[in-house]
Scaffold this motif. Structure first.
Motif, short mmCIF file in Angstrom:
data_model
loop_
_atom_site.label_atom_id
_atom_site.label_comp_id
_atom_site.label_asym_id
_atom_site.label_seq_id
_atom_site.Cartn_x
_atom_site.Cartn_y
_atom_site.Cartn_z
N ALA A 1 8.15 30.94 -14.31
CA ALA A 1 9.23 30.22 -13.63
C ALA A 1 10.47 31.10 -13.52
O ALA A 1 11.18 31.08 -12.50
CB ALA A 1 9.56 28.94 -14.39
N ASN B 1 9.81 24.63 -15.48
CA ASN B 1 8.47 24.78 -16.05
C ASN B 1 8.14 23.56 -16.88
O ASN B 1 9.03 22.85 -17.36
CB ASN B 1 8.36 26.05 -16.89
N CYS C 1 1.88 25.04 -17.18
CA CYS C 1 0.85 25.68 -17.99
C CYS C 1 0.40 24.68 -19.05
O CYS C 1 0.86 23.53 -19.08
CB CYS C 1 1.34 26.97 -18.62
N GLY D 1 3.49 24.45 -21.63
CA GLY D 1 4.85 24.40 -21.07
C GLY D 1 5.83 25.24 -21.86
O GLY D 1 7.02 24.95 -21.90
N PHE E 1 6.54 25.28 -12.50
CA PHE E 1 5.50 26.19 -12.97
C PHE E 1 4.86 25.53 -14.18
O PHE E 1 5.51 25.31 -15.20
CB PHE E 1 6.12 27.54 -13.35
N SER F 1 0.56 27.26 -10.90
CA SER F 1 -0.17 27.26 -12.17
C SER F 1 -1.18 28.39 -12.18
O SER F 1 -1.50 28.96 -11.13
CB SER F 1 -0.89 25.91 -12.39
N SER G 1 4.46 29.60 -18.64
CA SER G 1 5.12 28.88 -17.55
C SER G 1 6.61 29.21 -17.50
O SER G 1 7.19 29.35 -16.42
CB SER G 1 4.92 27.37 -17.72
#
Length: 661
Positions: A425, A444, A414, A417, A412, A459, A421
């Motif tokens: 996640a 993530n 972003c 992070g 996941f 995302s 995310s």
């Protein structure tokens, strides 16, 4: 491994978002009650004076016969089942559903009481009135409950609850009777006169200019059941049929679009169009063709011209339905078609499909765009308009379209992070493990740290294009709601198809196995039970100041939190926002820290209500376990209610730190 990237949809405008929200809200009041509409429609088709049973049974024309009693005609005019259902049952169900959407069971009851007022204060079926009074009742009850929440002495709760709901319901019923009822009645009569004018001057086909685009914006139920059904019902009770029931439900325009894609489309759009046509035409789920139009907005011309053709043919043949056809399946339409109208209805569907097909085919032949990626984005946009996962979207595109092997590694991604995310996640990981795929690793990461080593990348839809540049060989899935995105369920279904039964144990390195974060991550001084902010920007400042005061971050980190929000919204869903800094601002983090702010009135967070704001500053991964717990809390309505009712910072911290995995 093939690539299935969901690109960024067009930028949303404020007006468009408000229209979509209105359409979704109105649809959500009608759709749960479609069965009641079908029951009423069948009773109408069978038992009204011009119904199917007329002349079949001996003595049917006897005004004292049992068919007349049920239909409410002859000596029983105004009685029977047909009239009370359309006058009372259907509007009250809509009002009850609208109130429940706003404030649960208490809102539903008050919404129903308020709807009775508007129903009895009008001389036409009050669908529009119910759509006003139901949510109004729920909203007023919610505000009233908030006034004395936590202030009632023990033992008096039931007394206050019952009398407050009863008194409020009485006031709203009277208001609906004298205020809203006459206004909506006047509007309905004016609309009826406008329809009569259009019919008398052969202008009724022009209504397709409004109706067909409104369908794609999910205003179809508001127009169909809010305006056309009441007007058509009055007409059908007088003449035995109404053309108004066919203005929105004709499946021809959508069928023409899908047939054009079947012949002239490309990629996924062409491959999915035949199956979508079957669902649309026979199943009556018109929304399945909406992504094809959203993908190429110029196709709206095809559905408008097709709709106009269908209406013109119905006017020409004087055809109509006895009652609304719901859903808009050709089967439901024929079930409600009045005697003598079958030829006109059939030709109207075929004519609409033919014109829509020809126009769409021309537009597709002159278009060089790639349909496959656009269809995925359009499907996601459709679900966003609708406000929930589409039950038929998997017929168009799904998680992992084109994937040919097992999925073992999901990330996941972003911008930083850190917060969104990690939260997403955590939710996705839990769903995957509950489905029995413990061998699938879900992590993530910040987009800048991605490598092309993942099977599937999740995302935010505004970041998918950037993520795909880093992980070109992966499957890409876009989400908009981090806490409860319908894409998570699609990913689980994809795992069932590609991975088989899956393992039952979680991998040793799953982030959920990390030790819980220390309590000092969330000190009592960083918990505010009644925030003072009135906007998302002010709330970020408030949450950020708490992190600064706790010594977790430098003041520069707060500015980075705003930069992150300007780039991608940190609204998670379920009333939660988790603002945090950008990846470049990690140098401003001294140690891991969280802040918690609760707002008595939800803040408008880019069009969504945020009641809880959790500021995040993550150094390393020592905050991941706590974020996992927070995600689990906000997926549990009871835990959210506990946070809402907490009266001390100690209680809030106990809830957040004590959640079980």
């Amino acid at each position: 491994m093939s690539q299935a990237v969901v690109q960024e949809p067009p930028e949303r405008t404020g007006v468009r978002v408000r229209v979509q929200k209105l359409g979704t809200a109105l649809s959500n009041m009608v759709m749960p009650n479609i069965a009641a509409f079908i029951a009423w429609g069948l009773i109408t088709a069978l038992f009204i004076e011009q119904g199917w049973l007329q002349g079949i049974f001996a003595g049917l024309r006897d005004p004292d016969g049992w068919v007349a009693k049920i239909g409410g005609w002859g000596a029983y005019d105004g009685a029977g089942i047909v009239g009370p259902m359309i006058t009372y049952l259907l509007p009250i169900l809509i009002g009850y559903t609208g109130g429940r959407m706003i404030h649960g069971n208490r809102g539903a009851v008050v919404g129903a009481i308020a709807t009775v007022g508007v129903v009895t204060g009008a001389d036409v079926p009050m669908f529009l009135g119910a759509m006003i009074m139901g949510p109004l009742g729920g909203w007023c009850m919610k505000k009233l409950d908030a006034l004395w929440e936590g202030k009632i002495r023990p033992g008096f709760e039931m007394l206050v609850d019952n009398f407050s709901a009863g008194i409020l319901g009485m006031i709203l019923a009277v208001f609906g009777f004298f205020g809203i009822g006459p206004i909506v009645s006047a509007f309905t009569r004016a609309a009826g006169n406008a329809v009569d004018f259009l019919v008398e001057n052969d202008l009724l086909p022009l209504t397709s200019i409004l109706i067909e685009p409104a369908k794609v914006l999910f205003l179809n139920n508001a127009i169909n059941h809010g305006v056309l059904t009441p007007l058509g019902t009055t007409q059908a009770l007088e003449t035995g049929k109404s053309i108004l029931f066919l203005l929105e439900t004709n499946p021809g325009p959508g069928l023409g679009i899908l047939l054009a894609f079947t012949v002239f489309g490309k990629g996924v759009a062409r491959a999915s169009a035949p199956g979508a046509a079957v669902i649309q035409f026979f199943g009556g789920i018109h929304e399945i063709y909406f992504p094809y139009v959203l993908m190429k907005p110029k196709l709206i011309a095809a559905v408008i011209l097709g709709g106009m053709t269908g209406v013109f043919i119905n006017v020409l043949f004087g055809s109509g339905l006895r009652a609304p056809a719901a859903p808009g399946s050709i089967i439901a339409i024929y079930a409600q078609t009045a005697s003598g109208s079958f030829l006109g209805v059939t030709l109207s569907v075929l004519g609409a499909a033919a014109v829509s097909f020809v126009v769409a085919a021309f537009l597709l032949k002159t278009d060089r765009a790639d349909d496959e990626q656009d269809l995925a984005a359009a499907t996601a946009s459709m679900e966003e308009m609708k406000g929930k996962k589409s039950s038929v979207s998997s017929a168009l595109v799904g998680a992992g379209a084109g994937h040919s092997g097992p999925i073992r590694n999901i990330v996941f991604a972003c911008d930083a992070g850190m917060g969104s995310s990690a939260m997403g996640a955590s939710v996705l990981r839990r769903k995957i493990q509950q489905a029995g795929f413990g061998d699938v690793k879900v992590t993530n990461s910040a987009i800048s740290n991605l490598t092309d080593s993942y099977d599937l990348v999740v995302s935010h839809r505004d970041l998918t294009a950037r993520a795909s540049q880093k992980t070109g060989s992966a499957i890409h899935v876009s989400v908009d709601d981090f806490m409860s995105s319908p894409r998570y369920d699609e990913i689980v279904e994809q795992l069932k198809q590609t991975n088989g039964a899956g393992a039952q144990t979680a991998p040793e390195d799953a982030p959920d196995d990390e030790p819980a974060a220390d309590v000092d991550v969330l000190p009592l001084s960083s918990i505010v039970l009644s925030g003072s902010a009135s906007s998302a920007a002010d709330a970020i400042d408030e949450a950020g100041r708490l992190l600064v005061d706790a010594g977790a971050v430098d003041p520069a980190y707060v500015a980075a939190m705003h930069d992150r929000e300007n780039s991608i919204s940190t609204y998670m869903g379920n009333g939660l926002a988790i603002p945090h800094g950008t990846n470049e601002a990690k140098d401003a983090i001294r140690r891991t820290g969280l802040s918690f702010v609760r707002y008595p009135e939800p803040i408008d967070w880019n069009g969504k209500p945020a009641e809880f704001v959790v500021g995040i500053a993550g150094a390393g991964k020592d905050h991941m376990a706590l974020l996992t717990k927070i995600a689990q809390i906000f997926l549990n309505a009871d835990e959210v209610a506990r946070l809402r009712q907490a009266t001390t910072a100690e209680e809030v911290r106990s809830i957040l730190m004590g959640a079980q995995k």
